[in-house]
Design a protein around this motif. Structure first.
Motif, PDB file in Angstrom:
ATOM      1  N   GLU A 183     -13.279 -89.488 -64.761  1.00  0.00           N
ATOM      2  CA  GLU A 183     -14.560 -88.936 -64.887  1.00  0.00           C
ATOM      3  C   GLU A 183     -15.731 -89.584 -64.413  1.00  0.00           C
ATOM      4  N   GLN A 204     -24.285 -87.669 -66.089  1.00  0.00           N
ATOM      5  CA  GLN A 204     -23.306 -87.306 -65.199  1.00  0.00           C
ATOM      6  C   GLN A 204     -23.922 -86.301 -64.184  1.00  0.00           C
ATOM      7  N   ARG A 206     -14.770 -81.673 -69.134  1.00  0.00           N
ATOM      8  CA  ARG A 206     -14.682 -83.072 -68.911  1.00  0.00           C
ATOM      9  C   ARG A 206     -14.014 -83.875 -69.997  1.00  0.00           C
ATOM     10  N   HIS A 215     -10.234 -83.411 -69.707  1.00  0.00           N
ATOM     11  CA  HIS A 215      -9.851 -83.924 -68.673  1.00  0.00           C
ATOM     12  C   HIS A 215      -9.390 -85.490 -68.790  1.00  0.00           C
ATOM     13  N   MET A 216     -10.728 -86.131 -69.449  1.00  0.00           N
ATOM     14  CA  MET A 216     -10.514 -87.597 -69.986  1.00  0.00           C
ATOM     15  C   MET A 216      -9.188 -87.774 -70.932  1.00  0.00           C
TER      16      MET A 216
END
Length: 436
Positions: free
Chosen positions: A193, A213, A427, A430-431
């Protein structure tokens, strides 16, 4: 004190807005920014004509110039202003190479053994590109060495189908000297990310800001062309929902090591250092640096400043920079762009912006690539304005920003998903996958 802000866009509007109550404000802009023109004395002119900017600064007895965009930094605007006795928040031409010459940046990491680098090669001919990519068994990122306004980077698996297409694009970059250099950088594609940390620098000391971000893809769901940025968010605590304090601190250490290396290799770096990082399973890796505030990320952090920006500017100039304080809030910025952006047929059209209604909702307007004419505000082919809100959570700030976007009328579009709970959670998940 007299302060000159150089630049035209939303980033510069945010800088000017943060200064306006404490200084006698001047602006030098290529287009008449509707927000900046209301709060400052200004001159319309090309910011890249650095001698003319310096003349204007001298004529108006400017004490400090704050340089917004990267192109004038690459042309040595700070060197020219300093030659004329004007102090600057912005790096000299040689120090600004950290952004304007990506091969300089990567070599700096190599020579000074700075953490957070990645596998990369610089090429100036297509035969060497082909030979390298035939042997390299991972996806790559292709970047022009010079400045391309955030739109020259192409990623295999995103914009390019495979490394064969990466070869073709690399040759196009070299053959057309895209970004001003007949060279291309090929880097390993990092999985993780992205996040940004911006910092004030006085040549020796570094004061980091809250992480943010950006959302560079044009359309909702993170698809479409890579643009200058369609919006961004920051969170309470100065971190992000997927970014730990440990990883934030590791990224700041990389920036501190870079600051020392620039001073050794070029000149002391004074101004804003913007670190774009990828959080990977191996910690933060540096994707690239910018030699100025990010756009949109400047709009996330500047409205949260508690330390007066004029005091920070003076400390940058004097070399006395200390800790900078921010309100402990989240922020969300959504960019309004012409329909179809980055390809649009609506450049030149009028839009209506109800600033009063937006402000009554608790949001702010920062104007970007629009122009104030006698009959109103006209779109260009680029991003039009940023709508920014802060709150006790990202979710709270997002709702205010989204509702405020309704008060901009015309053939315009914005990513409604920027800062939403769904996208932020995507996000985070995903991390988690990457770290497990």
């Amino acid at each position: 004190m007299k302060v000159l802000v150089v630049g035209t866009g939303a980033r510069e509007h945010a800088i000017a807005d943060a200064l306006k109550d404490d200084v006698e404000l001047y602006c030098y802009m290529s287009k008449i920014n509707p927000g900046m023109s209301k709060i400052a004395e200004f001159k319309q002119g090309d910011e890249g004509e650095v001698e003319k900017v310096a003349e204007y600064a001298v004529e108006n007895d400017i004490d400090i110039a704050f340089i917004g965009p990267e192109a004038p930094l690459g042309k040595g605007i700070v060197d020219e202003l300093q030659k004329n006795g004007i102090d600057c928040v912005g790096p000299t031409q040689s120090a600004a190479r950290i952004e304007t010459d990506k091969s300089f940046m990567r070599k700096l990491f190599e020579d000074y053994e700075i953490e957070g680098s990645l596998v990369y090669k610089v090429f100036d001919n297509s035969d060497d590109v082909s030979a390298f990519l035939d042997e390299f068994d991972r996806d790559v990122v292709v970047k022009p060495v010079g400045l391309t306004g955030g739109k020259g980077v192409k990623i295999v698996g995103d914009h390019l189908k495979d490394n064969e297409e990466a070869k073709e694009y690399s040759c196009e970059v070299i053959d057309n000297a895209m970004g001003g250099f007949a060279q291309v950088i090929i880097e390993e594609r990092l999985i993780g990310e992205e996040f940004t940390i911006q910092a004030f620098c006085d040549g020796e000391h570094l004061a980091p800001m809250p992480a943010a971000q950006d959302h560079p893809h044009a359309f909702e769901g993170d698809v479409g062309a890579i643009t200058g940025g369609m919006g961004s968010y920051s969170d309470v605590g100065g971190l992000l929902p997927f970014l730990s304090q440990e990883d934030y601190d590791a990224a700041v250490e990389i920036m501190k090591a870079t600051l020392k290396a620039i001073a050794e290799e070029a000149e002391p770096y004074k101004g804003i250092l913007y670190g774009q990082f990828m959080l990977t399973a191996d910690g933060p890796k540096l994707i690239e640096y910018n030699a100025r505030f990010g756009d949109p990320e400047a709009m996330n952090v500047l409205p949260l400043l508690k330390t007066p920006l004029v005091d920070i500017c003076q400390a940058v100039v004097d070399g006395t920079l200390d800790k900078v304080e921010f309100e402990d809030k989240a922020s969300v910025c959504k960019y309004i762009v012409p329909d179809g952006y980055p390809e649009t047929e609506y450049a030149g059209e009028l839009i209506e912006v109800d600033e009063k209604a937006i402000e009554e909702m608790g949001a702010k307007v920062f104007y970007a690539a629009v122009s104030q004419e006698d009959d109103g505000i006209h779109l260009s082919g680029s991003r039009a304005l940023g709508i920014v809100a802060s709150g006790e959570s990202i979710e709270e700030a997002e709702k205010v920003a989204e509702n405020a976007c309704e008060f901009v009328k015309g053939n315009v579009y914005h990513r409604r998903d920027v800062g939403t709970k769904e996208l932020v959670n995507k996000r985070v998940e995903h991390m988690k996958e990457i770290l497990n």
